[in-house]
Design a protein around this motif. Structure first.
Motif, PDB file in Angstrom:
ATOM      1  N   PHE A 148       0.835  -1.203   0.000  1.00 51.67           N
ATOM      2  CA  PHE A 148       0.000   0.000   0.000  1.00 51.67           C
ATOM      3  C   PHE A 148       0.872   1.256   0.000  1.00 51.67           C
ATOM      4  O   PHE A 148       0.540   2.252  -0.666  1.00 51.67           O
ATOM      5  CB  PHE A 148      -0.932  -0.001   1.217  1.00 51.67           C
ATOM      6  N   ASN A 149       1.971   1.226   0.739  1.00 53.05           N
ATOM      7  CA  ASN A 149       2.861   2.383   0.794  1.00 53.05           C
ATOM      8  C   ASN A 149       3.521   2.636  -0.556  1.00 53.05           C
ATOM      9  O   ASN A 149       3.798   3.782  -0.922  1.00 53.05           O
ATOM     10  CB  ASN A 149       3.929   2.161   1.862  1.00 53.05           C
ATOM     11  N   ILE A 155       0.668   6.028   3.503  1.00 56.25           N
ATOM     12  CA  ILE A 155      -0.652   5.559   3.924  1.00 56.25           C
ATOM     13  C   ILE A 155      -0.618   4.665   5.175  1.00 56.25           C
ATOM     14  O   ILE A 155      -1.541   4.742   5.998  1.00 56.25           O
ATOM     15  CB  ILE A 155      -1.377   4.848   2.759  1.00 56.25           C
ATOM     16  N   PRO A 156       0.423   3.834   5.383  1.00 55.09           N
ATOM     17  CA  PRO A 156       0.422   3.020   6.616  1.00 55.09           C
ATOM     18  C   PRO A 156       0.422   3.878   7.879  1.00 55.09           C
ATOM     19  O   PRO A 156      -0.273   3.565   8.854  1.00 55.09           O
ATOM     20  CB  PRO A 156       1.703   2.185   6.496  1.00 55.09           C
ATOM     21  N   LEU A 157       1.204   4.961   7.881  1.00 50.72           N
ATOM     22  CA  LEU A 157       1.234   5.837   9.052  1.00 50.72           C
ATOM     23  C   LEU A 157      -0.120   6.473   9.283  1.00 50.72           C
ATOM     24  O   LEU A 157      -0.592   6.582  10.421  1.00 50.72           O
ATOM     25  CB  LEU A 157       2.299   6.917   8.867  1.00 50.72           C
ATOM     26  N   GLN A 158      -0.771   6.884   8.197  1.00 44.76           N
ATOM     27  CA  GLN A 158      -2.109   7.456   8.325  1.00 44.76           C
ATOM     28  C   GLN A 158      -3.090   6.431   8.902  1.00 44.76           C
ATOM     29  O   GLN A 158      -3.932   6.774   9.740  1.00 44.76           O
ATOM     30  CB  GLN A 158      -2.595   7.936   6.953  1.00 44.76           C
ATOM     31  N   THR A 163      -6.241   4.284  13.380  1.00 45.16           N
ATOM     32  CA  THR A 163      -6.572   3.182  14.284  1.00 45.16           C
ATOM     33  C   THR A 163      -6.439   3.616  15.735  1.00 45.16           C
ATOM     34  O   THR A 163      -7.300   3.315  16.576  1.00 45.16           O
ATOM     35  CB  THR A 163      -5.655   1.978  14.018  1.00 45.16           C
ATOM     36  N   MET A 164      -5.360   4.342  16.037  1.00 40.16           N
ATOM     37  CA  MET A 164      -5.158   4.840  17.399  1.00 40.16           C
ATOM     38  C   MET A 164      -6.276   5.795  17.794  1.00 40.16           C
ATOM     39  O   MET A 164      -6.762   5.766  18.937  1.00 40.16           O
ATOM     40  CB  MET A 164      -3.798   5.528  17.500  1.00 40.16           C
ATOM     41  N   MET A 276      -8.918   0.764   7.662  1.00 36.50           N
ATOM     42  CA  MET A 276      -8.373   2.111   7.489  1.00 36.50           C
ATOM     43  C   MET A 276      -7.516   2.187   6.234  1.00 36.50           C
ATOM     44  O   MET A 276      -7.588   3.165   5.466  1.00 36.50           O
ATOM     45  CB  MET A 276      -7.543   2.510   8.712  1.00 36.50           C
ATOM     46  N   LEU A 277      -6.680   1.182   6.019  1.00 37.19           N
ATOM     47  CA  LEU A 277      -5.854   1.159   4.816  1.00 37.19           C
ATOM     48  C   LEU A 277      -6.708   1.242   3.558  1.00 37.19           C
ATOM     49  O   LEU A 277      -6.439   2.037   2.647  1.00 37.19           O
ATOM     50  CB  LEU A 277      -5.011  -0.116   4.775  1.00 37.19           C
TER      51      LEU A 277
END
Length: 287
Positions: A148-149, A155-158, A163-164, A276-277
């Motif tokens: 995905f990145n 996008i993974p950080l987003q 999620t947090m 989320m991803l």
């Protein structure tokens, strides 16, 4: 009604009528018949739980040791999630974006699924199975996140931040009683979850047969709606997890059940992260 989360559909964690009990009386002091728990009077499992005869002490006996505490849940959850993160980091840095890595990620996902199912049907928590699941789930997430990145940088950080945010928001809402896990709440949420899973399965089958995006549930405006529902369902699962942990501590579940609590939270958080991803990828331009 049994839990949507398989680790909580076992003895002591059944969500019948939205509540779960671990003994005839909670561990805190309170009025007779309720033990200070406002839900005890409507709890169909209180006094008829599998933990009654094995763990419940007589009213005059001192509190027994070996009961699950919040510290136990936090520690086991940190270990399980930490293992997932470690597995994801190893896959992220060790594996390139390639068809071979994709196949390895799918294989890791299937192994994680098998280990999770085995644990779900066991009568007792197995730390080895739970941590094994976490390792392979982490590898899958690392491969999937890197793919995905590659397509949507950052996008993974987003997805992690999203999620947090969902976790913290649901925890605050649950602790302040903005959300109450009642029988009606559980029934409605479970009905939606079952429908969502069936629709997703049909979409996968359609994609395998016809190619492309199947029924189009993961692209465009419809994909955004489905993604939002997926994230909302993950939040719903978290609220059920919080309720079961609260009841488990109050009604004296054995300490080893904290591994199941950690497993359940991990499953819910992984669900939210994956949704989320997908959702963010659509919003950033999936077509």
């Amino acid at each position: 009604m049994r839990s949507s989360n398989p680790v909580f559909s076992r003895r002591g964690f059944s969500r019948g009528e939205g509540y779960a009990g671990f003994g005839g009386q909670p561990q805190t002091q309170g009025s007779p018949g309720t033990g200070g728990n406002p839900y005890a009077g409507t709890n169909p499992y209180a006094g008829g739980n599998a933990y009654d005869t094995a763990y419940q002490a007589p009213p005059s006996a001192p509190a027994q040791t070996g009961r699950m505490t919040m510290d136990d849940v936090v520690m086991r959850t940190a270990m399980t999630l930490g293992t997932v993160v470690l597995g994801a980091l190893v896959a992220w840095f060790a594996l390139p974006v390639s068809e071979k890595s994709y196949g390895l990620g799918i294989g890791a996902m299937l192994v994680a699924l098998v280990l999770g199912l085995i644990q779900s049907f066991k009568r007792e928590a197995s730390p080895a199975l739970i941590l094994g699941y976490a390792v392979f789930e982490g590898v899958f997430l690392g491969v999937w996140s890197k793919i995905f990145n590659f397509m949507w940088p950052g996008i993974p950080l987003q997805a992690v931040l999203g999620t947090m945010a969902v976790f913290v928001g649901m925890l605050v809402a649950y602790r302040t009683r903005l959300i109450r896990v009642t029988a009606r709440y559980t029934r409605i949420g479970m009905a939606i979850a079952i429908g969502f899973v069936i629709l997703t399965f049909v979409n996968v089958i359609a994609a395998m047969i016809g190619g492309g995006d199947g029924l189009g549930l993961r692209s465009g405006a419809l994909g955004v709606v489905v993604g939002i529902i997926g994230v909302a369902l993950g939040a719903f699962f978290l609220s059920l997890d919080f309720k079961q942990i609260e009841d488990g501590i109050q009604y004296g579940a054995p300490r080893k059940e904290s591994w199941l609590a950690a497993f359940g939270l991990t499953l819910s958080l992984v669900w939210i992260y994956l949704e989320m991803l997908r959702l963010i990828s659509i919003l950033r331009g999936d077509d």
